[in-house]
Write a protein that holds these residues in place. Structure first.
Motif, short mmCIF file in Angstrom:
data_model
loop_
_atom_site.label_atom_id
_atom_site.label_comp_id
_atom_site.label_asym_id
_atom_site.label_seq_id
_atom_site.Cartn_x
_atom_site.Cartn_y
_atom_site.Cartn_z
N TYR A 11 -23.09 -36.16 -78.03
CA TYR A 11 -24.49 -35.58 -78.18
C TYR A 11 -24.05 -34.10 -78.08
N LEU A 12 -24.23 -33.44 -79.34
CA LEU A 12 -23.92 -31.85 -79.33
C LEU A 12 -25.31 -30.82 -78.99
N ARG A 14 -26.68 -27.55 -78.21
CA ARG A 14 -26.44 -26.06 -78.10
C ARG A 14 -27.58 -25.27 -77.88
N ARG A 15 -28.87 -25.97 -77.48
CA ARG A 15 -29.77 -24.90 -77.26
C ARG A 15 -30.45 -25.09 -75.53
N VAL A 21 -37.92 -27.87 -77.82
CA VAL A 21 -37.99 -29.39 -77.12
C VAL A 21 -36.73 -30.18 -77.26
N TYR A 22 -35.64 -29.41 -77.96
CA TYR A 22 -34.44 -29.96 -78.42
C TYR A 22 -33.64 -30.65 -77.05
N LEU A 24 -34.84 -31.47 -74.19
CA LEU A 24 -35.60 -32.74 -73.52
C LEU A 24 -35.61 -33.78 -74.25
N GLU A 25 -35.72 -33.78 -75.55
CA GLU A 25 -35.54 -34.92 -76.55
C GLU A 25 -34.16 -35.38 -76.78
N SER A 26 -33.10 -34.52 -76.47
CA SER A 26 -31.93 -35.11 -76.39
C SER A 26 -31.50 -35.87 -75.31
N VAL A 29 -32.85 -39.19 -75.75
CA VAL A 29 -31.96 -40.43 -76.62
C VAL A 29 -30.93 -40.78 -75.53
N VAL A 134 -21.94 -37.89 -84.31
CA VAL A 134 -22.40 -37.02 -83.76
C VAL A 134 -24.08 -36.89 -83.92
N LEU A 135 -24.58 -36.70 -82.63
CA LEU A 135 -26.02 -36.31 -82.54
C LEU A 135 -25.99 -35.01 -82.27
N SER A 136 -26.89 -34.26 -83.13
CA SER A 136 -26.71 -32.90 -82.86
C SER A 136 -28.28 -32.44 -82.47
N PHE A 137 -28.35 -31.45 -81.44
CA PHE A 137 -29.70 -30.92 -81.02
C PHE A 137 -29.65 -29.55 -80.97
#
Lengths: 137, 102, 130
Positions: A11-12, A14-15, A21-22, A24-26, A29, A134-137
Protein backbone atom coordinates in the motif's frame (compact mmCIF):
# COMPACT_ATOMS: atom_id res chain seq x y z
CA UNK A 1 -5.48 -19.83 1.60
CA UNK A 2 -2.41 -21.71 0.38
CA UNK A 3 1.07 -20.23 0.54
CA UNK A 4 1.25 -20.43 -3.22
CA UNK A 5 -1.57 -17.98 -3.74
CA UNK A 6 -0.21 -15.47 -1.22
CA UNK A 7 0.80 -12.28 -2.92
CA UNK A 8 2.87 -9.40 -1.65
CA UNK A 9 0.58 -6.38 -1.41
CA UNK A 10 2.16 -2.96 -0.99
CA UNK A 11 0.00 0.00 0.00
CA UNK A 12 1.65 3.19 -1.19
CA UNK A 13 0.44 6.04 1.05
CA UNK A 14 1.58 9.47 -0.10
CA UNK A 15 -1.06 11.86 1.20
CA UNK A 16 -1.80 13.48 4.52
CA UNK A 17 -5.05 12.57 6.31
CA UNK A 18 -8.15 14.83 6.37
CA UNK A 19 -7.27 17.12 3.43
CA UNK A 20 -8.41 14.29 1.15
CA UNK A 21 -10.12 10.96 1.70
CA UNK A 22 -7.30 8.75 0.41
CA UNK A 23 -5.66 7.99 3.77
CA UNK A 24 -8.93 6.91 5.35
CA UNK A 25 -10.07 4.86 2.37
CA UNK A 26 -6.62 3.24 2.11
CA UNK A 27 -6.93 2.16 5.74
CA UNK A 28 -10.37 0.70 4.98
CA UNK A 29 -8.85 -1.46 2.23
CA UNK A 30 -6.08 -2.61 4.60
CA UNK A 31 -8.64 -3.68 7.23
CA UNK A 32 -10.84 -5.56 4.75
CA UNK A 33 -7.80 -6.98 2.97
CA UNK A 34 -6.49 -8.50 6.20
CA UNK A 35 -9.13 -11.24 5.93
CA UNK A 36 -7.50 -12.43 2.68
CA UNK A 37 -4.28 -13.43 4.50
CA UNK A 38 -1.92 -11.91 1.98
CA UNK A 39 1.59 -10.64 2.71
CA UNK A 40 0.87 -6.97 3.47
CA UNK A 41 3.26 -4.04 3.74
CA UNK A 42 2.30 -0.41 4.19
CA UNK A 43 4.60 2.30 2.86
CA UNK A 44 4.33 5.89 4.08
CA UNK A 45 6.20 8.50 2.10
CA UNK A 46 5.84 12.11 1.02
CA UNK A 47 2.90 13.68 2.93
CA UNK A 48 1.71 10.15 3.76
CA UNK A 49 4.04 10.16 6.79
CA UNK A 50 1.53 12.52 8.42
CA UNK A 51 -0.95 9.64 8.68
CA UNK A 52 1.14 8.22 11.55
CA UNK A 53 1.90 11.45 13.41
CA UNK A 54 0.98 11.34 17.08
CA UNK A 55 -1.42 13.80 18.65
CA UNK A 56 -3.95 14.19 15.85
CA UNK A 57 -6.96 16.14 17.14
CA UNK A 58 -9.80 16.61 14.69
CA UNK A 59 -12.33 18.13 17.09
CA UNK A 60 -12.01 21.52 15.44
CA UNK A 61 -12.60 20.35 11.86
CA UNK A 62 -15.62 18.13 12.50
CA UNK A 63 -14.06 15.03 10.98
CA UNK A 64 -13.55 11.60 12.54
CA UNK A 65 -10.08 11.03 13.97
CA UNK A 66 -9.15 7.65 12.54
CA UNK A 67 -5.51 7.70 13.65
CA UNK A 68 -6.16 5.25 16.51
CA UNK A 69 -7.03 2.58 13.96
CA UNK A 70 -3.36 2.37 12.88
CA UNK A 71 -2.53 1.23 16.43
CA UNK A 72 -4.93 -1.70 16.04
CA UNK A 73 -3.36 -2.94 12.81
CA UNK A 74 -1.29 -5.50 14.73
CA UNK A 75 -4.53 -7.25 15.69
CA UNK A 76 -5.21 -7.63 11.96
CA UNK A 77 -1.81 -9.22 11.36
CA UNK A 78 -0.64 -6.06 9.61
CA UNK A 79 2.81 -5.59 11.13
CA UNK A 80 4.98 -4.07 8.45
CA UNK A 81 4.72 -0.29 8.32
CA UNK A 82 7.60 1.32 6.45
CA UNK A 83 8.10 5.06 6.88
CA UNK A 84 10.55 6.88 4.66
CA UNK A 85 13.27 8.77 6.51
CA UNK A 86 13.80 11.39 3.80
CA UNK A 87 10.08 12.21 3.75
CA UNK A 88 10.07 12.69 7.54
CA UNK A 89 13.17 14.89 7.46
CA UNK A 90 11.88 17.07 4.62
CA UNK A 91 8.81 17.82 6.77
CA UNK A 92 10.70 18.55 9.97
CA UNK A 93 9.51 15.30 11.55
CA UNK A 94 11.40 12.72 13.58
CA UNK A 95 10.59 9.09 14.29
CA UNK A 96 9.66 10.16 17.84
CA UNK A 97 6.85 12.31 16.36
CA UNK A 98 5.09 9.13 15.17
CA UNK A 99 2.56 7.07 17.13
CA UNK A 100 4.04 4.02 18.82
CA UNK A 101 2.54 1.11 16.89
CA UNK A 102 3.26 -2.42 18.05
CA UNK A 103 2.21 -6.01 17.46
CA UNK A 104 2.23 -8.86 19.94
CA UNK A 105 4.46 -11.82 19.15
CA UNK A 106 2.61 -15.00 20.03
CA UNK A 107 5.83 -17.02 19.87
CA UNK A 108 7.58 -14.84 22.44
CA UNK A 109 4.97 -14.72 25.19
CA UNK A 110 3.08 -11.89 23.45
CA UNK A 111 6.05 -9.56 23.61
CA UNK A 112 5.28 -6.19 22.05
CA UNK A 113 7.35 -5.48 18.96
CA UNK A 114 7.43 -2.30 16.89
CA UNK A 115 5.48 -2.37 13.62
CA UNK A 116 7.07 0.80 12.28
CA UNK A 117 10.42 0.66 10.53
CA UNK A 118 11.95 3.92 9.36
CA UNK A 119 13.76 3.19 6.10
CA UNK A 120 15.63 5.25 3.53
CA UNK A 121 14.64 6.03 -0.04
CA UNK A 122 16.70 3.17 -1.46
CA UNK A 123 14.93 0.66 0.80
CA UNK A 124 11.60 2.11 -0.33
CA UNK A 125 12.59 1.42 -3.94
CA UNK A 126 13.48 -2.16 -3.00
CA UNK A 127 10.12 -2.56 -1.27
CA UNK A 128 8.33 -1.62 -4.49
CA UNK A 129 10.55 -3.94 -6.51
CA UNK A 130 9.77 -6.85 -4.16
CA UNK A 131 5.97 -6.46 -4.28
CA UNK A 132 3.44 -8.25 -6.49
CA UNK A 133 0.61 -5.73 -6.27
CA UNK A 134 0.94 -2.01 -5.55
CA UNK A 135 -2.19 -0.20 -4.35
CA UNK A 136 -1.62 3.55 -4.64
CA UNK A 137 -3.45 6.15 -2.57
CA UNK B 1 10.96 -4.70 -17.15
CA UNK B 2 10.72 -5.06 -13.35
CA UNK B 3 8.34 -2.17 -12.63
CA UNK B 4 6.33 0.18 -14.83
CA UNK B 5 5.83 3.43 -12.94
CA UNK B 6 3.01 5.70 -14.07
CA UNK B 7 2.86 9.42 -13.37
CA UNK B 8 -0.22 11.42 -14.34
CA UNK B 9 0.21 14.82 -12.72
CA UNK B 10 2.14 17.82 -13.97
CA UNK B 11 5.52 18.05 -12.22
CA UNK B 12 4.77 21.77 -11.87
CA UNK B 13 1.75 20.93 -9.71
CA UNK B 14 2.83 17.90 -7.67
CA UNK B 15 6.03 16.17 -6.60
CA UNK B 16 4.87 12.80 -8.04
CA UNK B 17 7.37 12.81 -10.93
CA UNK B 18 10.32 13.76 -8.71
CA UNK B 19 9.32 11.18 -6.10
CA UNK B 20 8.92 8.52 -8.77
CA UNK B 21 12.23 9.27 -10.52
CA UNK B 22 14.08 9.06 -7.21
CA UNK B 23 12.61 5.63 -6.47
CA UNK B 24 12.54 3.97 -9.88
CA UNK B 25 15.23 1.29 -10.08
CA UNK B 26 17.56 0.64 -13.00
CA UNK B 27 15.74 -1.24 -15.76
CA UNK B 28 12.34 0.09 -14.71
CA UNK B 29 10.06 2.01 -17.03
CA UNK B 30 8.42 5.36 -16.30
CA UNK B 31 5.32 6.37 -18.26
CA UNK B 32 4.14 9.97 -18.25
CA UNK B 33 0.45 10.37 -19.02
CA UNK B 34 -2.29 12.97 -18.65
CA UNK B 35 -0.78 16.27 -17.35
CA UNK B 36 2.56 14.61 -16.55
CA UNK B 37 3.51 14.87 -20.24
CA UNK B 38 3.98 18.61 -19.69
CA UNK B 39 7.31 17.77 -18.06
CA UNK B 40 8.53 15.94 -21.18
CA UNK B 41 8.66 19.04 -23.38
CA UNK B 42 12.10 20.14 -24.55
CA UNK B 43 13.32 23.08 -22.51
CA UNK B 44 10.99 22.38 -19.58
CA UNK B 45 12.43 22.54 -16.08
CA UNK B 46 12.17 18.74 -15.92
CA UNK B 47 13.77 17.93 -19.30
CA UNK B 48 17.23 17.49 -17.77
CA UNK B 49 16.03 15.19 -14.96
CA UNK B 50 14.17 13.02 -17.49
CA UNK B 51 17.16 12.85 -19.86
CA UNK B 52 19.44 11.88 -16.98
CA UNK B 53 17.07 9.20 -15.68
CA UNK B 54 16.77 7.80 -19.21
CA UNK B 55 20.34 6.52 -18.85
CA UNK B 56 19.09 3.80 -16.46
CA UNK B 57 15.31 3.69 -17.00
CA UNK B 58 13.16 3.76 -20.11
CA UNK B 59 11.04 6.92 -20.08
CA UNK B 60 7.81 7.07 -22.08
CA UNK B 61 5.15 9.69 -22.70
CA UNK B 62 1.64 8.90 -23.87
CA UNK B 63 1.28 10.31 -27.41
CA UNK B 64 -2.48 11.07 -27.26
CA UNK B 65 -1.90 13.12 -24.09
CA UNK B 66 0.99 14.99 -25.73
CA UNK B 67 -1.14 15.73 -28.80
CA UNK B 68 -4.08 16.89 -26.69
CA UNK B 69 -1.79 19.44 -25.05
CA UNK B 70 -0.33 20.66 -28.33
CA UNK B 71 3.07 19.05 -27.77
CA UNK B 72 4.42 17.72 -31.08
CA UNK B 73 6.73 14.71 -31.40
CA UNK B 74 9.70 16.91 -32.20
CA UNK B 75 9.03 18.98 -29.05
CA UNK B 76 9.52 15.98 -26.77
CA UNK B 77 12.80 15.46 -24.91
CA UNK B 78 14.84 13.14 -27.13
CA UNK B 79 15.43 10.47 -24.51
CA UNK B 80 11.67 10.10 -24.02
CA UNK B 81 9.88 7.59 -26.23
CA UNK B 82 6.24 8.03 -27.16
CA UNK B 83 3.62 5.29 -27.00
CA UNK B 84 -0.13 5.11 -27.63
CA UNK B 85 -2.65 3.33 -25.36
CA UNK B 86 -1.82 0.04 -27.07
CA UNK B 87 1.84 0.62 -26.22
CA UNK B 88 0.83 1.46 -22.64
CA UNK B 89 -0.89 -1.94 -22.44
CA UNK B 90 2.25 -3.65 -23.78
CA UNK B 91 4.43 -1.90 -21.21
CA UNK B 92 2.08 -2.91 -18.38
CA UNK B 93 2.01 -6.49 -19.64
CA UNK B 94 5.80 -6.66 -19.97
CA UNK B 95 6.41 -5.30 -16.46
CA UNK B 96 6.27 -7.48 -13.36
CA UNK B 97 4.10 -4.87 -11.64
CA UNK B 98 2.64 -1.43 -12.27
CA UNK B 99 3.16 1.29 -9.67
CA UNK B 100 1.01 4.42 -9.92
CA UNK B 101 2.32 7.66 -8.44
CA UNK B 102 -0.97 9.49 -8.02
CA UNK C 1 -2.78 -11.57 -19.81
CA UNK C 2 -5.30 -10.80 -17.13
CA UNK C 3 -5.61 -7.16 -16.05
CA UNK C 4 -7.39 -5.52 -13.14
CA UNK C 5 -8.12 -1.81 -13.40
CA UNK C 6 -8.76 0.58 -10.52
CA UNK C 7 -10.53 3.91 -11.12
CA UNK C 8 -10.19 6.34 -8.23
CA UNK C 9 -11.80 9.50 -9.60
CA UNK C 10 -15.19 10.47 -10.92
CA UNK C 11 -15.90 11.50 -14.49
CA UNK C 12 -15.19 14.94 -15.98
CA UNK C 13 -13.24 16.64 -13.14
CA UNK C 14 -10.18 14.47 -13.72
CA UNK C 15 -8.98 12.52 -16.76
CA UNK C 16 -8.59 9.32 -14.72
CA UNK C 17 -11.79 7.63 -15.87
CA UNK C 18 -11.11 8.55 -19.53
CA UNK C 19 -7.57 7.16 -19.32
CA UNK C 20 -8.78 3.97 -17.64
CA UNK C 21 -11.44 3.47 -20.32
CA UNK C 22 -8.92 4.01 -23.12
CA UNK C 23 -6.54 1.55 -21.45
CA UNK C 24 -9.30 -1.04 -21.02
CA UNK C 25 -10.38 -0.67 -24.64
CA UNK C 26 -6.80 -1.03 -25.89
CA UNK C 27 -6.16 -4.06 -23.67
CA UNK C 28 -9.32 -5.80 -24.92
CA UNK C 29 -8.43 -4.97 -28.53
CA UNK C 30 -5.12 -6.77 -28.00
CA UNK C 31 -6.91 -9.87 -26.75
CA UNK C 32 -6.16 -9.41 -23.06
CA UNK C 33 -8.68 -10.29 -20.40
CA UNK C 34 -9.95 -7.74 -17.90
CA UNK C 35 -10.75 -9.57 -14.68
CA UNK C 36 -12.44 -6.58 -13.09
CA UNK C 37 -12.67 -2.80 -13.09
CA UNK C 38 -12.94 -1.54 -9.52
CA UNK C 39 -14.30 1.95 -8.82
CA UNK C 40 -13.17 3.49 -5.53
CA UNK C 41 -13.08 6.90 -3.82
CA UNK C 42 -14.90 9.42 -6.08
CA UNK C 43 -14.53 6.83 -8.85
CA UNK C 44 -17.90 5.45 -7.74
CA UNK C 45 -19.46 8.53 -9.38
CA UNK C 46 -18.81 6.95 -12.77
CA UNK C 47 -21.64 4.55 -11.95
CA UNK C 48 -24.64 6.87 -11.80
CA UNK C 49 -27.00 6.68 -14.76
CA UNK C 50 -28.34 10.17 -13.96
CA UNK C 51 -25.49 12.09 -15.60
CA UNK C 52 -26.52 14.15 -18.62
CA UNK C 53 -23.41 15.62 -20.26
CA UNK C 54 -23.86 17.95 -23.25
CA UNK C 55 -24.45 16.10 -26.54
CA UNK C 56 -21.06 17.06 -27.98
CA UNK C 57 -19.25 15.66 -24.93
CA UNK C 58 -18.46 12.02 -24.22
CA UNK C 59 -20.73 10.21 -21.79
CA UNK C 60 -18.36 8.25 -19.59
CA UNK C 61 -21.04 6.25 -17.81
CA UNK C 62 -22.41 5.11 -21.18
CA UNK C 63 -18.91 4.33 -22.48
CA UNK C 64 -18.26 2.08 -19.48
CA UNK C 65 -21.70 0.44 -19.66
CA UNK C 66 -21.29 -0.23 -23.39
CA UNK C 67 -17.78 -1.65 -22.98
CA UNK C 68 -19.09 -3.86 -20.17
CA UNK C 69 -21.96 -5.12 -22.32
CA UNK C 70 -19.71 -5.82 -25.28
CA UNK C 71 -17.00 -7.66 -23.34
CA UNK C 72 -18.90 -8.92 -20.27
CA UNK C 73 -16.75 -6.75 -18.01
CA UNK C 74 -17.17 -6.90 -14.26
CA UNK C 75 -17.58 -3.27 -13.18
CA UNK C 76 -17.56 -3.18 -9.38
CA UNK C 77 -18.37 -0.13 -7.29
CA UNK C 78 -17.11 -0.09 -3.70
CA UNK C 79 -20.12 -0.17 -1.39
CA UNK C 80 -18.64 1.93 1.42
CA UNK C 81 -17.46 4.62 -1.00
CA UNK C 82 -20.78 4.44 -2.88
CA UNK C 83 -22.87 4.88 0.24
CA UNK C 84 -20.87 7.96 1.22
CA UNK C 85 -21.49 9.47 -2.21
CA UNK C 86 -25.08 8.46 -2.91
CA UNK C 87 -24.60 5.70 -5.46
CA UNK C 88 -27.31 3.10 -4.83
CA UNK C 89 -28.70 -0.01 -6.45
CA UNK C 90 -32.32 -1.05 -5.88
CA UNK C 91 -31.53 -3.29 -2.89
CA UNK C 92 -29.39 -0.65 -1.18
CA UNK C 93 -31.97 2.06 -1.79
CA UNK C 94 -34.61 -0.07 -0.14
CA UNK C 95 -32.39 -1.03 2.77
CA UNK C 96 -31.34 2.57 3.41
CA UNK C 97 -34.88 3.91 3.01
CA UNK C 98 -34.02 6.06 -0.02
CA UNK C 99 -36.60 6.93 -2.66
CA UNK C 100 -34.70 5.69 -5.67
CA UNK C 101 -31.61 4.04 -7.06
CA UNK C 102 -29.20 5.38 -9.66
CA UNK C 103 -26.77 2.62 -10.61
CA UNK C 104 -26.08 2.35 -14.32
CA UNK C 105 -26.31 -0.85 -16.39
CA UNK C 106 -23.28 -3.10 -16.17
CA UNK C 107 -22.15 -1.82 -12.78
CA UNK C 108 -22.64 -3.71 -9.53
CA UNK C 109 -22.09 -2.63 -5.93
CA UNK C 110 -19.93 -4.85 -3.74
CA UNK C 111 -17.33 -4.79 -1.00
CA UNK C 112 -13.66 -3.83 -0.86
CA UNK C 113 -12.80 -7.51 -0.81
CA UNK C 114 -13.45 -7.40 -4.56
CA UNK C 115 -10.45 -5.07 -4.93
CA UNK C 116 -8.18 -7.42 -2.99
CA UNK C 117 -9.50 -10.39 -4.96
CA UNK C 118 -8.75 -8.52 -8.19
CA UNK C 119 -5.18 -7.97 -6.96
CA UNK C 120 -4.85 -11.67 -6.23
CA UNK C 121 -6.48 -13.00 -9.41
CA UNK C 122 -5.10 -10.56 -11.99
CA UNK C 123 -1.58 -10.68 -13.43
CA UNK C 124 -1.35 -6.88 -13.39
CA UNK C 125 -3.26 -4.21 -11.52
CA UNK C 126 -3.27 -0.76 -13.10
CA UNK C 127 -4.52 2.26 -11.14
CA UNK C 128 -5.93 5.51 -12.51
CA UNK C 129 -6.61 8.40 -10.17
CA UNK C 130 -5.91 11.98 -9.20
Amino acid sequence: MSEKSRKKFLYLNRRAPYGSVYALESLEVVLIGAAFEQDVSLAFLDDGVYQLVEGQDTAGIGMKNFSKTYRALGDFEVRKLFVERESLEARGLKESDLMPIVWEDEDEDWAEKPSIAVVDKAAMAELIAASDVVLSF
Amino acid sequence: MPTLHTVNKSPFERNSLATCLERAAGGDGVLLCEDAVIGARKGSAFAKALAEKAATCAIYALAPDLAARGIKGEDVVEAVKTVDYSGFVDLAADADRVCAWL
Amino acid sequence: MRFAIVVNEGPYTHQASDSAWQFAKAALAKGHEIFRVFFYHDGVNNATRYTVPPQDDRNLQKLWSELAAEHELDLVVCIAAAQRRGILDADEAKRQGKDGDNIAPGFRISGLGQLIEAGIQADRLVTFGD
